[in-house]
Scaffold this motif. Structure first.
Motif, PDB file in Angstrom:
ATOM      1  N   GLN A  38       0.832  -1.205   0.000  1.00  0.00           N
ATOM      2  CA  GLN A  38       0.000   0.000   0.000  1.00  0.00           C
ATOM      3  C   GLN A  38       0.866   1.254   0.000  1.00  0.00           C
ATOM      4  O   GLN A  38       0.561   2.240  -0.689  1.00  0.00           O
ATOM      5  CB  GLN A  38      -0.919  -0.012   1.223  1.00  0.00           C
ATOM      6  CG  GLN A  38      -1.939  -1.138   1.198  1.00  0.00           C
ATOM      7  CD  GLN A  38      -2.749  -1.215   2.476  1.00  0.00           C
ATOM      8  OE1 GLN A  38      -2.306  -0.778   3.546  1.00  0.00           O
ATOM      9  NE2 GLN A  38      -3.951  -1.790   2.381  1.00  0.00           N
ATOM     10  N   SER A  97       2.121   1.884  -3.512  1.00  0.00           N
ATOM     11  CA  SER A  97       1.080   2.461  -4.361  1.00  0.00           C
ATOM     12  C   SER A  97       0.891   3.945  -4.060  1.00  0.00           C
ATOM     13  O   SER A  97       0.781   4.776  -4.974  1.00  0.00           O
ATOM     14  CB  SER A  97      -0.248   1.720  -4.146  1.00  0.00           C
ATOM     15  OG  SER A  97      -0.180   0.404  -4.638  1.00  0.00           O
ATOM     16  N   LEU A  98       0.851   4.284  -2.791  1.00  0.00           N
ATOM     17  CA  LEU A  98       0.686   5.685  -2.407  1.00  0.00           C
ATOM     18  C   LEU A  98       1.898   6.518  -2.824  1.00  0.00           C
ATOM     19  O   LEU A  98       1.757   7.692  -3.199  1.00  0.00           O
ATOM     20  CB  LEU A  98       0.469   5.797  -0.902  1.00  0.00           C
ATOM     21  CG  LEU A  98      -0.819   5.178  -0.347  1.00  0.00           C
ATOM     22  CD1 LEU A  98      -0.918   5.439   1.158  1.00  0.00           C
ATOM     23  CD2 LEU A  98      -2.051   5.704  -1.059  1.00  0.00           C
ATOM     24  N   HIS A 110       1.385   7.483  -6.296  1.00  0.00           N
ATOM     25  CA  HIS A 110       0.271   8.424  -6.454  1.00  0.00           C
ATOM     26  C   HIS A 110       0.622   9.829  -5.969  1.00  0.00           C
ATOM     27  O   HIS A 110       0.247  10.822  -6.601  1.00  0.00           O
ATOM     28  CB  HIS A 110      -0.941   7.898  -5.684  1.00  0.00           C
ATOM     29  CG  HIS A 110      -2.208   8.639  -5.977  1.00  0.00           C
ATOM     30  ND1 HIS A 110      -2.785   8.701  -7.233  1.00  0.00           N
ATOM     31  CD2 HIS A 110      -3.014   9.361  -5.152  1.00  0.00           C
ATOM     32  CE1 HIS A 110      -3.886   9.408  -7.178  1.00  0.00           C
ATOM     33  NE2 HIS A 110      -4.054   9.837  -5.929  1.00  0.00           N
ATOM     34  N   TYR A 111       1.348   9.900  -4.858  1.00  0.00           N
ATOM     35  CA  TYR A 111       1.620  11.207  -4.252  1.00  0.00           C
ATOM     36  C   TYR A 111       3.059  11.685  -4.479  1.00  0.00           C
ATOM     37  O   TYR A 111       3.545  12.560  -3.759  1.00  0.00           O
ATOM     38  CB  TYR A 111       1.326  11.145  -2.755  1.00  0.00           C
ATOM     39  CG  TYR A 111      -0.130  10.897  -2.446  1.00  0.00           C
ATOM     40  CD1 TYR A 111      -1.096  11.844  -2.774  1.00  0.00           C
ATOM     41  CD2 TYR A 111      -0.542   9.707  -1.861  1.00  0.00           C
ATOM     42  CE1 TYR A 111      -2.443  11.610  -2.506  1.00  0.00           C
ATOM     43  CE2 TYR A 111      -1.880   9.469  -1.581  1.00  0.00           C
ATOM     44  CZ  TYR A 111      -2.824  10.424  -1.916  1.00  0.00           C
ATOM     45  OH  TYR A 111      -4.152  10.194  -1.656  1.00  0.00           O
ATOM     46  N   GLU A 145      -3.049  -2.315  -9.596  1.00  0.00           N
ATOM     47  CA  GLU A 145      -3.086  -1.298  -8.541  1.00  0.00           C
ATOM     48  C   GLU A 145      -1.993  -0.254  -8.735  1.00  0.00           C
ATOM     49  O   GLU A 145      -2.216   0.939  -8.535  1.00  0.00           O
ATOM     50  CB  GLU A 145      -2.966  -1.983  -7.181  1.00  0.00           C
ATOM     51  CG  GLU A 145      -4.218  -2.772  -6.830  1.00  0.00           C
ATOM     52  CD  GLU A 145      -4.079  -3.611  -5.582  1.00  0.00           C
ATOM     53  OE1 GLU A 145      -4.871  -3.418  -4.637  1.00  0.00           O
ATOM     54  OE2 GLU A 145      -3.175  -4.467  -5.532  1.00  0.00           O
ATOM     55  N   HIS A 205      -2.607   3.868  -9.541  1.00  0.00           N
ATOM     56  CA  HIS A 205      -2.099   4.911  -8.658  1.00  0.00           C
ATOM     57  C   HIS A 205      -1.116   5.861  -9.323  1.00  0.00           C
ATOM     58  O   HIS A 205      -0.686   6.845  -8.701  1.00  0.00           O
ATOM     59  CB  HIS A 205      -1.464   4.284  -7.415  1.00  0.00           C
ATOM     60  CG  HIS A 205      -2.471   3.822  -6.408  1.00  0.00           C
ATOM     61  ND1 HIS A 205      -3.079   2.588  -6.485  1.00  0.00           N
ATOM     62  CD2 HIS A 205      -2.997   4.438  -5.314  1.00  0.00           C
ATOM     63  CE1 HIS A 205      -3.929   2.462  -5.470  1.00  0.00           C
ATOM     64  NE2 HIS A 205      -3.895   3.571  -4.742  1.00  0.00           N
ATOM     65  N   GLY A 251      -4.201  -1.095  -2.328  1.00  0.00           N
ATOM     66  CA  GLY A 251      -4.841   0.191  -2.557  1.00  0.00           C
ATOM     67  C   GLY A 251      -5.927   0.128  -3.603  1.00  0.00           C
ATOM     68  O   GLY A 251      -6.618   1.129  -3.835  1.00  0.00           O
ATOM     69  N   ALA A 256      -9.054   2.612  -3.816  1.00  0.00           N
ATOM     70  CA  ALA A 256      -9.144   3.507  -4.969  1.00  0.00           C
ATOM     71  C   ALA A 256     -10.559   3.534  -5.528  1.00  0.00           C
ATOM     72  O   ALA A 256     -11.071   4.595  -5.910  1.00  0.00           O
ATOM     73  CB  ALA A 256      -8.153   3.078  -6.043  1.00  0.00           C
ATOM     74  N   GLU A 295      -8.527   8.070   3.927  1.00  0.00           N
ATOM     75  CA  GLU A 295      -7.828   7.074   3.108  1.00  0.00           C
ATOM     76  C   GLU A 295      -7.191   5.994   3.968  1.00  0.00           C
ATOM     77  O   GLU A 295      -7.236   4.801   3.627  1.00  0.00           O
ATOM     78  CB  GLU A 295      -6.770   7.787   2.258  1.00  0.00           C
ATOM     79  CG  GLU A 295      -6.122   6.933   1.191  1.00  0.00           C
ATOM     80  CD  GLU A 295      -5.207   7.766   0.300  1.00  0.00           C
ATOM     81  OE1 GLU A 295      -5.250   7.573  -0.922  1.00  0.00           O
ATOM     82  OE2 GLU A 295      -4.465   8.631   0.840  1.00  0.00           O
TER      83      GLU A 295
END
Length: 798
Positions: free
Chosen positions: A564, A567-568, A571-572, A591, A595, A621, A625, A762
């Motif tokens: 996770q 994945s984050l 994304h960020y 996944e 992301h 995630g 999502a 989240e």
């Protein structure tokens, strides 16, 4: 880059090929007029309408999305010929009858625009003869454009030009077909059946000849001529059934009638057993009976000796299998030739005669050896072309063996190998400087058309070096990933590639992703996640199974949390992250794709959250999502707290482990965004992703905000899903463990056991999916599913 724009196209003929060519043009967003004869009764467009309805039912699907059908407009020759004037490309795709084609040309030529290109999808008729039926002013814009069936999936298009065709027309059309339709274009000479069918059909005829000569079964031959020798699973006789026995017979007849001076002409006949099947209406897959027949779950095969169908049990003899397992191609061919086993003699004979045929005809059918070999790869699915295979096995030794067999009249024809093939210093036909062209004895480099600069790593022939590989700067790697860049293209964009088998995601890949994102944030403008297909087939189940067996559930939960976190991180990230995917992107691979900041997808991308197949749910995630996505969709309505309707498609996809069958369908399913880029040629994927990442970096990357106050469906949503699941369980449609897995998916999507409409963040959603995942992982049923998948490659329903 070519400036050719196809704003509107027309396809003449709504048969199997015409309708599917129209479908692929529609996949690319090109408005298409699909023509056929006016129906005698009812709607004048009835023939075309029936063909369009058939496109929805065909498998594999010619339409990349049902919505593609909206780009096709039915038309008929009686009412709509004047509309041809607005088309930039007109493709004729009617039956292979010279008289029918020329009659149609006389009818449509007055309506074709002054700048439009007219092309025939002929599979073997003379394009020069067809051109003579056209007005002189149109001949310079006419050529053959031979798609292979099925047009969406087969890479090869043979471009064939009569003398009058303008060179710029061919260059523009080749560029457009390559980039816009994703094709591998080969310029073939105007000879019967062109390149791929000429060699491929001969190879099939050689197999049929030696099958009978050596008394082998059709299923036995298919076991020999499939993946074991680098050919498709459909091998020889299954391929004939898929193509259609009547279609195959027609191609053989075309070769017989058009190549009367061919030294192998005596073999260009439809075998008696094949003609008998055709006369009986047993045409192969389309009539459910041909060389093979399916009865229930049983596959039967025609037995020539018995004159009836029997169970298909084709096996490769141990002696022959051991020969084929050798890594040295020279040893394989040498030992096949030396063996007295009928199966070994069959393989050597077919390969020898195909080598002989290819070398003899190379100068007459292709510009150079590279074109012939790539035509066979792209048109027939061979892993290596015949001349590549010969070169890999040692040119001189194989040439000597062929000459000896010719001298002993063991080969199908007694004509000698051409002089160039037996030169004492020849080591092959492919070298880094180019591929051999026997017509003028020179080496031909790959095409220099600008469109090919978009292919960073184009497909190469064995022994050749199609282009100079761009300089690669690897600046960090571990066992799972490689972080590198292409300084000559864009030194500011880092590229992250997985190194694991099938690009599975294990501990080393997770650590690599986290390190790569952090380093890209420090040192680069953007990050591209790319490697050759498949994109990723999910978590490393072997690592999971070993940890389960050791009872290391606490460590496994930490791994899920790490997943996770990775994945984050994508994304960020403080820099844009573009995921470039081709082929399968399943489970954790999906996944990661979801992301990324943006996605560049090859059309043939097969994306899905398939964890239910091994008794689990998405926990990298993916569940989170879709819960966030549902909340955002609901926020655009007058009832922003009612998220349940937007969870239903995601639940169906997750619970049934559904996989999208194209990039467009992946986007529609929510695995991507409408703003994502879809490319048709997979070799353009990396170039496009680098350009997309650069553009995002240059305009200023905006890091997405962490979602807060996310409304969830809670207990009510879970109950609604459970009502459906209970009925399916009680009706015997799903097992009790299927119910448990789907219930866990519902819990994760609905935000857990909370009041409907509750607001969560989240982190809460991630904790719920992680908890449900770990609960399933502790069950014996899920553990059995994982072991079964690892052992067999197939899902277990328990």
């Amino acid at each position: 880059m070519s400036k050719l724009q196809i704003k509107r196209a027309a396809v003449l003929g709504a048969g199997v090929m015409g309708a599917q060519i129209a479908a692929h043009l529609a996949n690319a967003g090109v408005p298409v007029l699909l023509y056929d004869l006016a129906a005698r009764e009812g709607d004048p467009n009835g023939i075309v309408l029936k063909a369009l309805a058939g496109l929805r039912k065909l498998e594999p699907a010619p339409l990349a999305s049902p919505a593609s059908l909206d780009w096709i407009t039915p038309a008929n020759y009686d009412q709509h010929l004047e509309q041809l004037g607005g088309c930039d490309l007109v493709i004729e795709a009617i039956a292979e009858r010279l008289d029918w084609k020329t009659e149609l040309y006389h009818r449509v030529a007055p309506h074709i625009g002054d700048q439009a290109i007219l092309a025939s999808n002929t599979s073997g008729l003379s394009v020069g003869v067809l051109a003579q039926a056209l007005p002189e002013k149109l001949r310079s814009r006419f050529c053959g454009v031979h798609f292979f069936n099925p047009p969406r999936y087969m890479k090869l298009v043979e471009l064939v030009a009569p003398p009058e065709t303008r060179p710029d027309v061919l260059d523009d059309l080749e560029s457009w077909l390559t980039s816009h339709l994703g094709k591998g274009v080969i310029r073939a000479l105007d000879t019967p059946n062109f390149i791929a069918n000429r060699v491929g059909v001969f190879s099939m005829l050689a197999a049929m000849h030696h099958t009978v000569r050596l008394g082998l079964g059709f299923d036995e031959v298919d076991a020999l001529t499939g993946p074991l020798i680098g050919r498709p699973k459909s091998a020889t006789y299954r391929t004939a059934d898929v193509v259609g026995l009547d279609t195959l017979a027609h191609v053989i007849d075309t070769l017989r009638d058009g190549a009367t001076d061919d030294p192998w002409h005596a073999f260009f006949e439809v075998p008696g057993w094949l003609q008998q099947l055709i006369d009986q209406g047993a045409l192969g897959q389309k009539t459910r009976r041909g060389v093979y027949r399916k009865e229930g779950r049983d596959i039967l095969v025609l037995d020539l000796k018995q004159g009836e169908y029997r169970a298909s049990t084709g096996q490769v003899a141990d002696e022959v299998a051991s020969i084929l397992k050798q890594k040295d191609p020279a040893a394989r061919l040498r030992d096949l030739r030396a063996s007295t086993h009928p199966q070994a003699q069959f393989l050597w004979s077919v390969l020898r005669d195909t080598f002989h045929y290819s070398a003899y005809h190379l100068a007459g059918i292709a510009d150079n050896a590279r074109d012939l070999d790539l035509a066979m790869r792209w048109g027939f699915g061979w892993s290596l072309g015949p001349l590549e295979t010969w070169q890999a096995a040692g040119w001189q030794a194989v040439a000597q063996a062929i000459r000896e067999d010719i001298d002993h009249k063991a080969s199908m024809a007694t004509v000698p190998l051409p002089d160039w093939a037996v030169e004492s210093d020849r080591r092959g036909v492919h070298v880094p400087q180019g591929s051999y062209a026997p017509r003028d004895g020179r080496l031909v480099a790959p095409s220099s058309l600008p469109v090919y600069t978009r292919q960073v790593f184009p497909e190469r022939v064995l022994g050749g070096q199609d282009v100079v590989s761009p300089g690669q700067d690897i600046f960090w790697e571990n066992e799972g990933v490689r972080l590198w860049r292409l300084p000559d293209i864009d030194a500011g964009v880092a590229i992250l590639s997985f190194k694991s088998k099938m690009h599975t995601i294990g501990d080393e890949v997770l650590e690599g992703v986290l390190h790569a994102v952090a380093q890209a944030e420090r040192d680069s403008d953007a990050l591209v996640l790319w490697h050759e297909a498949p994109f990723a087939v999910g978590a490393n189940l072997k690592q999971v199974s070993e940890a389960v067996a050791a009872g290391e559930f606490e460590r496994l939960e930490q791994t899920v949390a790490r997943f996770q976190q990775a994945s984050l991180a994508l994304h960020y990230a403080q820099v844009p992250v573009v995921a470039a995917a081709q082929g399968m992107a399943l489970g954790g691979g999906c996944e990661f794709l979801m992301h990324a900041s943006a996605r560049v997808l090859a059309l043939e991308s097969y994306v899905g959250l398939v964890e239910a197949g091994v008794g689990l749910i998405p926990a990298g995630g993916g569940s989170k999502a879709f819960a966030v996505r549902a909340a955002r969709l609901a926020a655009q309505t007058e009832t922003p707290a009612e998220v349940f309707p937007y969870l239903q498609p995601a639940f169906r996809n997750i619970a049934m482990a559904q996989v999208s069958k194209s990039a467009w369908l992946a986007i529609e399913a929510g695995f991507g965004q409408p703003s994502d880029t879809v490319v048709f040629h997979p070799d353009e994927l990396l170039w496009t992703a680098l350009r997309r990442a650069r553009a995002m970096a240059d305009v200023g990357h905006r890091v997405p905000a962490h979602p807060r106050d996310i409304p969830v469906a809670g207990r009510s949503g879970i109950a609604n899903f459970d009502m459906l699941l209970v009925n399916m369980r009680e009706g015997g449609m799903i097992s009790p463990h299927d119910y448990r897995v789907a219930h866990a998916a519902a819990v994760a999507l609905c935000g857990g056991d909370v009041d409907t409409g509750s607001r969560v963040d989240e982190a809460w959603l991630l904790a719920v999916e992680r908890r449900e995942f770990m609960a399933l992982l502790r069950t014996p049923e899920t553990q059995a599913r994982i072991r079964h998948t690892l052992d067999t490659g197939k899902p277990l329903r328990n």
